[in-house]
Write a protein that holds these residues in place. Structure first.
Motif, short mmCIF file in Angstrom:
data_model
loop_
_atom_site.label_atom_id
_atom_site.label_comp_id
_atom_site.label_asym_id
_atom_site.label_seq_id
_atom_site.Cartn_x
_atom_site.Cartn_y
_atom_site.Cartn_z
N GLU A 251 40.84 41.35 50.09
CA GLU A 251 40.07 40.35 50.80
C GLU A 251 39.06 41.08 51.11
N PRO A 252 38.22 41.58 50.61
CA PRO A 252 37.24 40.26 49.82
C PRO A 252 37.37 42.35 49.27
N THR A 253 36.88 41.25 47.28
CA THR A 253 36.98 42.71 46.32
C THR A 253 35.51 42.51 46.57
N TRP A 254 35.29 43.88 45.68
CA TRP A 254 34.17 44.37 44.60
C TRP A 254 34.32 45.90 43.63
N ASP A 255 33.15 45.58 42.69
CA ASP A 255 32.94 46.32 42.43
C ASP A 255 31.96 48.32 42.98
N TRP A 256 32.71 49.00 43.17
CA TRP A 256 31.65 49.77 44.04
C TRP A 256 30.46 50.79 43.29
N GLY A 257 30.66 50.34 41.65
CA GLY A 257 30.16 50.61 40.51
C GLY A 257 29.17 50.05 40.52
N LEU A 277 34.24 39.06 46.11
CA LEU A 277 34.92 38.11 45.89
C LEU A 277 35.75 37.89 47.10
N ASP A 278 35.79 36.35 47.71
CA ASP A 278 36.96 36.38 48.85
C ASP A 278 38.30 35.84 47.97
N LEU A 279 39.51 35.61 48.49
CA LEU A 279 40.57 34.76 48.43
C LEU A 279 39.85 33.63 48.75
N ASP A 280 40.37 32.29 48.20
CA ASP A 280 40.12 31.12 48.75
C ASP A 280 40.82 30.87 50.36
N ASP A 347 40.78 50.64 43.67
CA ASP A 347 41.27 50.97 42.70
C ASP A 347 40.46 51.25 41.43
N MET A 348 41.34 50.89 39.58
CA MET A 348 40.57 51.02 38.67
C MET A 348 40.40 48.98 38.57
N GLU A 349 40.85 47.47 38.91
CA GLU A 349 41.31 46.33 38.04
C GLU A 349 41.02 45.38 38.99
N VAL A 350 40.79 45.82 40.50
CA VAL A 350 41.44 44.22 41.19
C VAL A 350 39.88 43.38 41.20
N TYR A 351 38.79 43.89 40.62
CA TYR A 351 38.00 43.66 40.72
C TYR A 351 37.51 42.31 39.64
N SER A 352 37.90 42.76 38.35
CA SER A 352 37.86 42.46 37.15
C SER A 352 38.85 41.00 37.16
N VAL A 353 40.07 40.89 38.18
CA VAL A 353 40.93 39.68 37.97
C VAL A 353 39.98 38.68 38.58
N ALA A 354 39.88 39.53 40.19
CA ALA A 354 39.09 37.81 40.70
C ALA A 354 38.14 37.48 40.06
N GLY A 359 34.82 33.05 37.04
CA GLY A 359 34.77 33.05 36.53
C GLY A 359 34.95 32.20 35.32
N SER A 360 36.13 31.65 35.23
CA SER A 360 36.57 31.04 34.06
C SER A 360 36.32 29.57 34.03
N ALA A 361 36.58 29.02 32.74
CA ALA A 361 36.69 27.81 32.52
C ALA A 361 37.12 26.30 33.95
N ARG A 362 37.28 25.04 34.14
CA ARG A 362 37.90 24.72 35.04
C ARG A 362 39.31 24.23 33.84
N PRO A 363 40.26 24.44 35.19
CA PRO A 363 40.41 24.38 36.06
C PRO A 363 40.90 25.59 36.29
N ARG A 364 40.34 26.38 37.83
CA ARG A 364 40.25 27.44 37.97
C ARG A 364 41.69 28.20 38.70
N PRO A 365 41.70 29.00 38.61
CA PRO A 365 43.27 29.61 39.25
C PRO A 365 42.51 30.60 40.41
N LYS A 366 43.42 30.38 41.52
CA LYS A 366 43.39 30.95 42.42
C LYS A 366 43.89 32.41 42.11
N PHE A 367 42.61 33.45 41.79
CA PHE A 367 43.64 35.12 42.63
C PHE A 367 44.05 35.79 43.65
#
Length: 405
Positions: A251-257, A277-280, A347-354, A359-367
């Protein structure tokens, strides 16, 4: 939704029929046969969404039931091209010794064998969740109304060994789940909460990294439409902020690259351009509360497997960043602090999950991403605490899910 029930015990069938109707399957969509031969006839003509198969059935009408007779039907489905293979198959038996003997055969084919019992309702819960999932999957294949979720929680990991093994050790009645035209090996489970039984889906990415986790996240959102998308596993921590084995809730996360490389006096210089990207807000508030729950953290530590560090378990809610490369160099890690002085781990993954969730179609999940610190991203990086770090992250999610679901 079309269901074929192969069952020669009428009393057992009547209970199964009632459960199917309560789950929303209409009576005219349920076909009942008591032997393998008439089942073959229906499978030649009809594509069933689900087949409920008694393990001990007769081959033909008028014959006595044979132990393992239902397996002949499974084997024939694998050999006979004229038969229409049901989308899902669930074995159902009233005998514990049959579960022990034939359960591995069902699992080898990625199907499940459920123990039917007059004294327990667990099989009802398992069957109801399976039916609800199939109905949601059928809806999502045909259309999306932008509102209907297919399951309550999807859990993913970046490793199919230590991280996914920690997830499968959770007491969620896991069963293998197979989808047509999809090579990912899913697991479906159930979680009992104060608000009823919740459906869980889990899968591991084929490899580490942003790309693999982004693809799995997008696919699992499309296939199952979860209310929450969670990732657990291991990460590297910041030595002056966290201890080995601690939990970091992103909380939050981003791509450092993410950024641009420019030339300054003939030398390359990286100019970061992070997209955070932040948690709801509701999830963030709950995680901060649970992170302060000493009794919960002690319970998580006691239940965890692996080599335990000497420090007590602490949970931190703060920045966890991702990049395309493993960081095992302290100066490289320290350079990331220029992007945010509060960074707790990498890590190598968290931003992609968020990003996939938002960015998904509705109904969007909370990450939600919960990682255990297994090293400090320096030259001393090793695997000594990976199992423990993965275990505490999975155990914390298990307990948190009872709250946010």
């Amino acid at each position: 939704m079309k269901v074929l029930v192969v069952e020669d015990n009428n009393e057992k069938y009547n209970r199964v029929h009632a459960v199917l109707e309560q789950a929303g399957v209409s009576a005219d969509e349920i076909t009942h046969v008591i032997a393998a031969a008439p089942a073959f006839e229906h499978l030649r003509r009809t594509q069933f969404d689900l087949m409920l198969l008694d393990v001990n059935i007769p081959r033909r009408l008028g014959e006595v039931s044979r132990r393992g007779g239902g397996l002949d039907l499974l084997r024939e489905l694998g050999r006979e091209s004229q038969l229409r293979r049901p989308t899902y198959i669930v074995g159902l038996t009233a005998f514990e010794d049959v579960v022990a003997e034939f359960g591995p055969t069902f699992q080898d084919q990625l199907w499940s064998l459920v123990h039917y019992s007059e004294a327990s309702d667990q099989w009802i819960s398992q069957l109801s969740v399976k039916v609800n999932y199939i109905q949601a999957a059928n809806r999502s294949r045909n259309f999306s109304d932008g509102e209907t979720y297919g399951c309550d929680l999807a859990i993913i990991t970046a490793l199919d060994t230590v991280e996914f093994e920690a997830v499968l050790r959770l007491p969620l009645s896991w069963e293998p789940l197979r989808l047509q035209h999809d090579e990912t090996r899913y697991q479906s489970g159930t979680l009992n909460t104060q608000n009823g039984t919740k459906s869980i889906i889990a899968a591991a990415a084929p490899r580490m990294g942003i790309a693999a986790s982004a693809i799995l996240s997008a696919k699992i959102i499309h296939q199952f439409r979860p209310r929450y998308l969670a990732m657990v596993g291991i990460c590297a921590g910041r030595a002056d902020k966290v201890s080995i084995g601690d939990l970091i809730i992103a909380e939050p996360t981003w791509d450092w690259g993410s950024g641009k490389v420019v030339s300054v006096d003939g030398e390359p210089k990286f100019l970061p351009s992070p997209h955070q990207l932040d948690l709801d807000p509701d999830t963030a508030s709950l995680m901060k509360m649970l992170a302060k729950d000493g009794a919960l953290l002690s319970e998580v530590r006691r239940s965890a497997s692996g080599n335990r560090p000497r420090t007590d378990l602490t949970a931190h809610v703060g920045p966890l960043v991702s990049g395309a490369a493993v960081v095992a160099h302290k100066p490289a890690f320290d350079a990331l602090l220029d992007q945010h002085r509060g960074i707790l781990g990498v890590d190598m993954e968290v931003y992609s999950v968020a990003a996939a969730a938002q960015g998904s179609a509705r109904p969007r999940p909370k990450f939600l991403v919960i990682k255990g610190v297994s090293d400090f991203a320096d030259e001393k990086k090793d695997d000594d605490f990976q199992e423990y770090a993965a275990s505490v992250s999975a155990q914390f999610l298990y307990r948190a899910a009872k709250e946010f679901l």
